[in-house]
Structures are given as C-alpha cells and as structure tokens.
Write a protein that holds these residues in place. Structure first.
Motif, short mmCIF file in Angstrom:
data_model
loop_
_atom_site.label_atom_id
_atom_site.label_comp_id
_atom_site.label_asym_id
_atom_site.label_seq_id
_atom_site.Cartn_x
_atom_site.Cartn_y
_atom_site.Cartn_z
N VAL A 52 24.27 -44.43 14.58
CA VAL A 52 22.84 -44.69 14.48
C VAL A 52 22.03 -43.68 15.28
O VAL A 52 21.07 -43.10 14.79
CB VAL A 52 22.51 -46.12 14.93
N GLU A 53 22.39 -43.50 16.52
CA GLU A 53 21.63 -42.62 17.41
C GLU A 53 22.58 -41.82 18.28
O GLU A 53 23.62 -42.34 18.69
CB GLU A 53 20.68 -43.41 18.33
N LEU A 54 22.20 -40.60 18.57
CA LEU A 54 22.89 -39.77 19.55
C LEU A 54 21.84 -38.82 20.10
O LEU A 54 21.17 -38.13 19.33
CB LEU A 54 24.03 -38.97 18.93
N GLY A 55 21.65 -38.85 21.41
CA GLY A 55 20.66 -37.97 22.00
C GLY A 55 20.89 -37.79 23.49
O GLY A 55 21.51 -38.63 24.14
N VAL A 56 20.36 -36.69 24.00
CA VAL A 56 20.48 -36.33 25.41
C VAL A 56 19.11 -35.86 25.88
O VAL A 56 18.41 -35.15 25.14
CB VAL A 56 21.54 -35.21 25.59
N LEU A 57 18.73 -36.26 27.09
CA LEU A 57 17.47 -35.79 27.64
C LEU A 57 17.43 -34.27 27.63
O LEU A 57 18.46 -33.60 27.87
CB LEU A 57 17.27 -36.30 29.06
N GLU A 58 16.27 -33.70 27.39
CA GLU A 58 16.13 -32.25 27.23
C GLU A 58 16.71 -31.47 28.40
O GLU A 58 17.37 -30.45 28.21
CB GLU A 58 14.66 -31.90 27.03
N SER A 59 16.52 -31.95 29.62
CA SER A 59 17.00 -31.22 30.80
C SER A 59 18.53 -31.23 30.92
O SER A 59 19.09 -30.50 31.73
CB SER A 59 16.37 -31.78 32.07
N TYR A 60 19.21 -32.02 30.09
CA TYR A 60 20.68 -32.08 30.12
C TYR A 60 21.30 -31.44 28.89
O TYR A 60 22.52 -31.44 28.74
CB TYR A 60 21.15 -33.53 30.26
N ARG A 61 20.50 -30.87 28.02
CA ARG A 61 21.02 -30.23 26.81
C ARG A 61 21.58 -28.85 27.14
O ARG A 61 21.19 -28.22 28.11
CB ARG A 61 19.92 -30.11 25.75
N GLY A 62 22.52 -28.41 26.32
CA GLY A 62 23.11 -27.08 26.50
C GLY A 62 24.20 -27.04 27.55
O GLY A 62 24.66 -25.97 27.93
N ARG A 63 24.63 -28.20 28.02
CA ARG A 63 25.68 -28.29 29.06
C ARG A 63 26.93 -29.00 28.57
O ARG A 63 27.80 -29.34 29.37
CB ARG A 63 25.17 -29.06 30.27
N GLY A 64 26.98 -29.31 27.29
CA GLY A 64 28.13 -30.03 26.75
C GLY A 64 27.99 -31.54 26.81
O GLY A 64 28.91 -32.26 26.40
N THR A 65 26.85 -32.04 27.28
CA THR A 65 26.67 -33.49 27.41
C THR A 65 26.65 -34.15 26.03
O THR A 65 27.31 -35.18 25.83
CB THR A 65 25.38 -33.81 28.18
#
Length: 171
Positions: A99-112
């Motif tokens: 349904v949903e998958l998301g990461v806060l912008e400041s944690y993107r690009g780190r493999g989270t």
C-alpha cells in the motif's frame, strides 16, 4: 544507524499520530488525523496478513511501509481487477498489496527505502501488487523495477489527476 523492523499492533496504535505526521511529510496528501487513522491505517490494519515496517533513527520514525493480502470487495483489489480485466487479474490475485512505502526526504539516498522494501517483502510468498506514478524516472518506480516488478497496466489516481501504473511481482 537506522533500525528497520516490523511493528506489532500495540506499537502501531501507540505510534499512530507519529505515523500520520511522517506519512503526511512524505506524501503530502493526508486528510485530518482522525479520518486518516480510521479510514486508512486502522482499516488496513484489520485486513488479512497486514504488516507494517518502520525505519527508526533512535526512537524516531523516519520511513515506513505497509501492506496486506487484498480480497474481493476491497477498493484496491476491485479497482485493479477493473483496470486489468479478469484474465490478467486472475493470474495476479490474491496478492500481497504493498500500500505505502516512503522515507522522509532527509533520509533518502542512504539505502533506507531499499531496507524498508526488503523488510516488508520478506517472507511474502504470494504475487504482490502496487500502484505508483506512471513515470519511469520516479525513484520509487526505479526501486521496484530493480527488485523485479513489472508494469501490468494503468488506472487513474484516486483523485483522477494522474495516471498510475499497476505493478506486479511474481513470488
């Protein structure tokens, strides 16, 4: 270090306001808290094989994913069947619906996001389905394609403003 783990029902209920704030920060489309809690998160949490995975920096939620096994009569399951037709839908349903998958912008690009994705899909043995933007340049679409998801068809977004692609993953 980011801790990615499945959240049980008790913790989900305890963190529901925090989940709503993170959801809104990621997707920017959350209705008011009460409506979102009751018509989205808790309604989904009551469904078959519901799973919620959180990414935590210390005790703070910084990313999440949830899904469940859909059933006839549920909005997404039925809308996918209408969009794909019975012949295709019969091959893909029942499915684990991401349904949903998301990461806060400041944690993107780190493999989270990849870690959250890996954890939510761990142990899924049914076909899986999701809807996402119909844009090959979108980071989510790229993540799903790298993981083996394929485009099955399209349908309009819930508000009718954009085309969404339906993607599937064979077990």
């Amino acid at each position: 270090m980011i801790d990615v783990r499945e959240v049980d029902e008790s913790e989900l209920r305890r963190r529901v306001r925090e989940i709503w704030r993170v959801y809104d920060a990621i997707f920017h489309d959350a209705p008011d808290f009460d409506a979102w809690r009751d018509t989205m998160l808790l309604r989904h949490a009551a469904r078959d094989r519901f799973r919620f995975v959180g990414a935590f920096d210390g005790d703070a939620l910084v990313g999440m994913a949830w899904g469940y096994v859909g059933a006839p009569g549920q909005y997404y399951t039925d809308s996918v069947r209408r969009a794909l037709g019975d012949e295709v839908a019969d091959r893909w349903q029942p499915a684990f619906e991401l349904v949903e998958l998301g990461v806060l912008e400041s944690y993107r690009g780190r493999g989270t996001g990849g870690a959250v994705y890996a954890r939510i899909m761990q142990g899924v043995t049914l076909p899986a389905m999701l809807s996402t933007w119909d844009d090959d340049a979108d980071p989510a679409v790229r993540l799903y394609r790298r993981a083996g998801w394929v485009r099955l068809g399209v349908h309009p977004s819930a508000d009718g403003s954009r085309q969404m692609q339906i993607m599937g993953l064979s077990p």
